[in-house]
Design a protein around this motif. Sequence first.
Motif, PDB file in Angstrom:
ATOM      1  N   LEU A 279      17.174  20.276  -2.388  1.00 37.91           N
ATOM      2  CA  LEU A 279      16.435  19.162  -2.978  1.00 37.91           C
ATOM      3  C   LEU A 279      15.338  18.669  -2.058  1.00 37.91           C
ATOM      4  O   LEU A 279      14.247  18.300  -2.498  1.00 37.91           O
ATOM      5  CB  LEU A 279      17.408  18.021  -3.302  1.00 37.91           C
ATOM      6  N   LEU A 280      15.595  18.684  -0.743  1.00 35.01           N
ATOM      7  CA  LEU A 280      14.660  18.127   0.239  1.00 35.01           C
ATOM      8  C   LEU A 280      13.853  19.196   0.955  1.00 35.01           C
ATOM      9  O   LEU A 280      13.089  18.865   1.872  1.00 35.01           O
ATOM     10  CB  LEU A 280      15.432  17.293   1.270  1.00 35.01           C
ATOM     11  N   ARG A 281      13.988  20.452   0.530  1.00 37.69           N
ATOM     12  CA  ARG A 281      13.394  21.554   1.295  1.00 37.69           C
ATOM     13  C   ARG A 281      11.893  21.409   1.497  1.00 37.69           C
ATOM     14  O   ARG A 281      11.371  21.650   2.574  1.00 37.69           O
ATOM     15  CB  ARG A 281      13.687  22.875   0.588  1.00 37.69           C
ATOM     16  N   ASP A 282      11.169  20.999   0.466  1.00 36.50           N
ATOM     17  CA  ASP A 282       9.711  20.948   0.539  1.00 36.50           C
ATOM     18  C   ASP A 282       9.173  19.574   0.916  1.00 36.50           C
ATOM     19  O   ASP A 282       7.953  19.384   1.011  1.00 36.50           O
ATOM     20  CB  ASP A 282       9.106  21.357  -0.810  1.00 36.50           C
ATOM     21  N   VAL A 283      10.053  18.606   1.115  1.00 33.55           N
ATOM     22  CA  VAL A 283       9.581  17.243   1.387  1.00 33.55           C
ATOM     23  C   VAL A 283       8.775  17.148   2.671  1.00 33.55           C
ATOM     24  O   VAL A 283       7.711  16.512   2.686  1.00 33.55           O
ATOM     25  CB  VAL A 283      10.769  16.250   1.396  1.00 33.55           C
ATOM     26  N   PRO A 284       9.203  17.725   3.813  1.00 35.51           N
ATOM     27  CA  PRO A 284       8.408  17.559   5.039  1.00 35.51           C
ATOM     28  C   PRO A 284       6.959  18.003   4.889  1.00 35.51           C
ATOM     29  O   PRO A 284       6.042  17.349   5.400  1.00 35.51           O
ATOM     30  CB  PRO A 284       9.170  18.413   6.061  1.00 35.51           C
ATOM     31  N   ALA A 285       6.724  19.115   4.188  1.00 34.25           N
ATOM     32  CA  ALA A 285       5.363  19.614   4.030  1.00 34.25           C
ATOM     33  C   ALA A 285       4.505  18.692   3.175  1.00 34.25           C
ATOM     34  O   ALA A 285       3.279  18.662   3.310  1.00 34.25           O
ATOM     35  CB  ALA A 285       5.394  21.018   3.420  1.00 34.25           C
ATOM     36  N   GLN A 286       5.139  17.948   2.274  1.00 37.10           N
ATOM     37  CA  GLN A 286       4.409  17.063   1.368  1.00 37.10           C
ATOM     38  C   GLN A 286       4.474  15.596   1.797  1.00 37.10           C
ATOM     39  O   GLN A 286       3.947  14.726   1.103  1.00 37.10           O
ATOM     40  CB  GLN A 286       4.986  17.188  -0.056  1.00 37.10           C
ATOM     41  N   LEU A 287       5.109  15.319   2.935  1.00 37.55           N
ATOM     42  CA  LEU A 287       5.429  13.933   3.266  1.00 37.55           C
ATOM     43  C   LEU A 287       4.200  13.062   3.424  1.00 37.55           C
ATOM     44  O   LEU A 287       4.153  11.941   2.909  1.00 37.55           O
ATOM     45  CB  LEU A 287       6.279  13.882   4.542  1.00 37.55           C
ATOM     46  N   ASP A 288       3.171  13.543   4.132  1.00 42.24           N
ATOM     47  CA  ASP A 288       1.991  12.712   4.351  1.00 42.24           C
ATOM     48  C   ASP A 288       1.303  12.357   3.041  1.00 42.24           C
ATOM     49  O   ASP A 288       0.842  11.225   2.849  1.00 42.24           O
ATOM     50  CB  ASP A 288       1.010  13.406   5.289  1.00 42.24           C
ATOM     51  N   ARG A 289       1.236  13.309   2.113  1.00 43.44           N
ATOM     52  CA  ARG A 289       0.633  13.017   0.807  1.00 43.44           C
ATOM     53  C   ARG A 289       1.457  11.976   0.062  1.00 43.44           C
ATOM     54  O   ARG A 289       0.918  11.064  -0.574  1.00 43.44           O
ATOM     55  CB  ARG A 289       0.523  14.289  -0.019  1.00 43.44           C
ATOM     56  N   SER A 290       2.771  12.112   0.140  1.00 43.16           N
ATOM     57  CA  SER A 290       3.645  11.170  -0.547  1.00 43.16           C
ATOM     58  C   SER A 290       3.516   9.773   0.039  1.00 43.16           C
ATOM     59  O   SER A 290       3.378   8.780  -0.691  1.00 43.16           O
ATOM     60  CB  SER A 290       5.102  11.635  -0.426  1.00 43.16           C
ATOM     61  N   LEU A 291       3.544   9.684   1.364  1.00 38.58           N
ATOM     62  CA  LEU A 291       3.427   8.380   2.020  1.00 38.58           C
ATOM     63  C   LEU A 291       2.061   7.769   1.781  1.00 38.58           C
ATOM     64  O   LEU A 291       1.941   6.556   1.601  1.00 38.58           O
ATOM     65  CB  LEU A 291       3.688   8.535   3.517  1.00 38.58           C
ATOM     66  N   SER A 292       1.017   8.584   1.782  1.00 37.61           N
ATOM     67  CA  SER A 292      -0.323   8.066   1.515  1.00 37.61           C
ATOM     68  C   SER A 292      -0.399   7.417   0.143  1.00 37.61           C
ATOM     69  O   SER A 292      -0.970   6.337  -0.030  1.00 37.61           O
ATOM     70  CB  SER A 292      -1.348   9.196   1.635  1.00 37.61           C
ATOM     71  N   SER A 293       0.204   8.058  -0.862  1.00 35.76           N
ATOM     72  CA  SER A 293       0.203   7.489  -2.217  1.00 35.76           C
ATOM     73  C   SER A 293       0.968   6.173  -2.261  1.00 35.76           C
ATOM     74  O   SER A 293       0.524   5.203  -2.879  1.00 35.76           O
ATOM     75  CB  SER A 293       0.806   8.486  -3.201  1.00 35.76           C
ATOM     76  N   LEU A 294       2.120   6.138  -1.612  1.00 33.52           N
ATOM     77  CA  LEU A 294       2.911   4.910  -1.594  1.00 33.52           C
ATOM     78  C   LEU A 294       2.181   3.786  -0.877  1.00 33.52           C
ATOM     79  O   LEU A 294       2.102   2.662  -1.367  1.00 33.52           O
ATOM     80  CB  LEU A 294       4.252   5.173  -0.907  1.00 33.52           C
ATOM     81  N   LEU A 295       1.640   4.088   0.297  1.00 32.97           N
ATOM     82  CA  LEU A 295       1.009   3.056   1.111  1.00 32.97           C
ATOM     83  C   LEU A 295      -0.298   2.568   0.498  1.00 32.97           C
ATOM     84  O   LEU A 295      -0.671   1.411   0.674  1.00 32.97           O
ATOM     85  CB  LEU A 295       0.760   3.592   2.521  1.00 32.97           C
ATOM     86  N   ALA A 296      -0.997   3.427  -0.213  1.00 35.14           N
ATOM     87  CA  ALA A 296      -2.253   3.015  -0.840  1.00 35.14           C
ATOM     88  C   ALA A 296      -2.049   1.905  -1.843  1.00 35.14           C
ATOM     89  O   ALA A 296      -2.930   1.081  -2.084  1.00 35.14           O
ATOM     90  CB  ALA A 296      -2.927   4.215  -1.519  1.00 35.14           C
ATOM     91  N   SER A 297      -0.862   1.859  -2.432  1.00 36.91           N
ATOM     92  CA  SER A 297      -0.598   0.828  -3.434  1.00 36.91           C
ATOM     93  C   SER A 297      -0.452  -0.538  -2.823  1.00 36.91           C
ATOM     94  O   SER A 297      -0.490  -1.550  -3.523  1.00 36.91           O
ATOM     95  CB  SER A 297       0.673   1.167  -4.213  1.00 36.91           C
ATOM     96  N   THR A 298      -0.284  -0.615  -1.495  1.00 33.99           N
ATOM     97  CA  THR A 298      -0.191  -1.915  -0.824  1.00 33.99           C
ATOM     98  C   THR A 298      -1.324  -2.093   0.153  1.00 33.99           C
ATOM     99  O   THR A 298      -1.265  -2.934   1.017  1.00 33.99           O
ATOM    100  CB  THR A 298       1.135  -2.068  -0.075  1.00 33.99           C
ATOM    101  N   GLY A 299      -2.395  -1.300   0.014  1.00 29.12           N
ATOM    102  CA  GLY A 299      -3.530  -1.420   0.921  1.00 29.12           C
ATOM    103  C   GLY A 299      -4.370  -2.626   0.587  1.00 29.12           C
ATOM    104  O   GLY A 299      -4.388  -3.132  -0.521  1.00 29.12           O
ATOM    105  N   ASP A 300      -5.159  -3.104   1.571  1.00 28.45           N
ATOM    106  CA  ASP A 300      -6.069  -4.249   1.393  1.00 28.45           C
ATOM    107  C   ASP A 300      -7.428  -3.705   1.029  1.00 28.45           C
ATOM    108  O   ASP A 300      -8.115  -3.118   1.837  1.00 28.45           O
ATOM    109  CB  ASP A 300      -6.140  -5.039   2.710  1.00 28.45           C
ATOM    110  N   ASN A 301      -7.841  -3.907  -0.221  1.00 32.44           N
ATOM    111  CA  ASN A 301      -9.092  -3.317  -0.686  1.00 32.44           C
ATOM    112  C   ASN A 301     -10.279  -4.237  -0.600  1.00 32.44           C
ATOM    113  O   ASN A 301     -11.362  -3.904  -1.032  1.00 32.44           O
ATOM    114  CB  ASN A 301      -8.913  -2.871  -2.135  1.00 32.44           C
ATOM    115  N   GLU A 302     -10.115  -5.429  -0.059  1.00 34.74           N
ATOM    116  CA  GLU A 302     -11.225  -6.348   0.106  1.00 34.74           C
ATOM    117  C   GLU A 302     -11.359  -6.692   1.571  1.00 34.74           C
ATOM    118  O   GLU A 302     -10.400  -6.753   2.307  1.00 34.74           O
ATOM    119  CB  GLU A 302     -11.004  -7.642  -0.700  1.00 34.74           C
ATOM    120  N   ASP A 303     -12.585  -6.928   1.974  1.00 35.00           N
ATOM    121  CA  ASP A 303     -12.816  -7.357   3.330  1.00 35.00           C
ATOM    122  C   ASP A 303     -12.309  -8.768   3.503  1.00 35.00           C
ATOM    123  O   ASP A 303     -12.377  -9.581   2.586  1.00 35.00           O
ATOM    124  CB  ASP A 303     -14.316  -7.360   3.658  1.00 35.00           C
ATOM    125  N   PRO A 304     -11.788  -9.107   4.705  1.00 31.85           N
ATOM    126  CA  PRO A 304     -11.321 -10.476   4.923  1.00 31.85           C
ATOM    127  C   PRO A 304     -12.488 -11.422   4.994  1.00 31.85           C
ATOM    128  O   PRO A 304     -13.596 -11.029   5.259  1.00 31.85           O
ATOM    129  CB  PRO A 304     -10.604 -10.388   6.264  1.00 31.85           C
TER     130      PRO A 304
END
Length: 304
Positions: A279-304
């Motif tokens: 189940l987890l065999r391919d996760v390490p190779a895809q991890l950065d893409r997965s984390l990028s998608s998750l983290l982008a949803s909580t990114g700050d898109n406006e300048d302070p």
Amino acid sequence: MSHASPLARLLVSHLRPEARGYAEVPALETVLAELLASARAAWPRVRLEDAVFLRYLAERLAASSEPERTLRAFPAADLFLACACVHGDAAAQAALDAHFLPKVAAAVARVHPGADAVSEVCQVLREKLLTSEAGQPPRLASYLGQGPLAAWLRAAAVRTALNLRRTAQRQARAEEEALADATLPGGTHPELEHLRQRHRADFQAALAEALTALPSRERTVLRLHLVEGLSLERIGTVYRTHKSTVSRWLARAREEVLEGTRSRLAERLRLSSGELHSLLRDVPAQLDRSLSSLLASTGDNEDP
């Protein structure tokens, strides 16, 4: 009037056309000397040349019908510190960390409660305040001295926190996209693909929970690197540490996410060790893409 006096000459040479009224202040040299003295008294460890500060001040003075009164009421110490921070003075940036950023926590907590959330907002805000992006000056350069720096920072922090809250509704969709990336089949074995499809929701939940469980610094560093595209050197500048330390932080964060995902799936699912491995065999190779998608949803898109 003649501006033989050195401080007045430095200021006047950089005034914008609409602010030329300051050149006619009779006691301009005295007023500027007092502003500089008060700023240096407020921040005795900060090193900033008179010429650098006076140019910075001149470029930010707005037109005024009472220029001398405006100058005397100007928050010179705040602008002095901001100018030194923008120019990379370490003592000024330390003073910003010690005297101002902790004060925004209460305002952030009202918008985005939780100790980790407050810490994350403050770290993202600090990075934006002090780091140049695409040839543009740091966001702190947009502070014009039209009010106290503390109030300006509180407003910037609240906007950052609101951005994080506004993206919360996109979180579920981003997690689904991350799951789709992370579970791309490495082959065409029908049993393996069935296993992945069957436990898609479980994997989605485990990955999101493992990311959430990371300390706020690790989450922020992952976001800066994977979403914002900052190099290890630039992240090291934000945290005042070497890029090798940042590299270790990123490696540890990835390991913790993988281990957290694995342990959560082991708790929820009754799979054999072989099935869990598949189940987890391919996760390490895809991890950065997965984390990028998750983290982008909580990114700050406006300048302070």
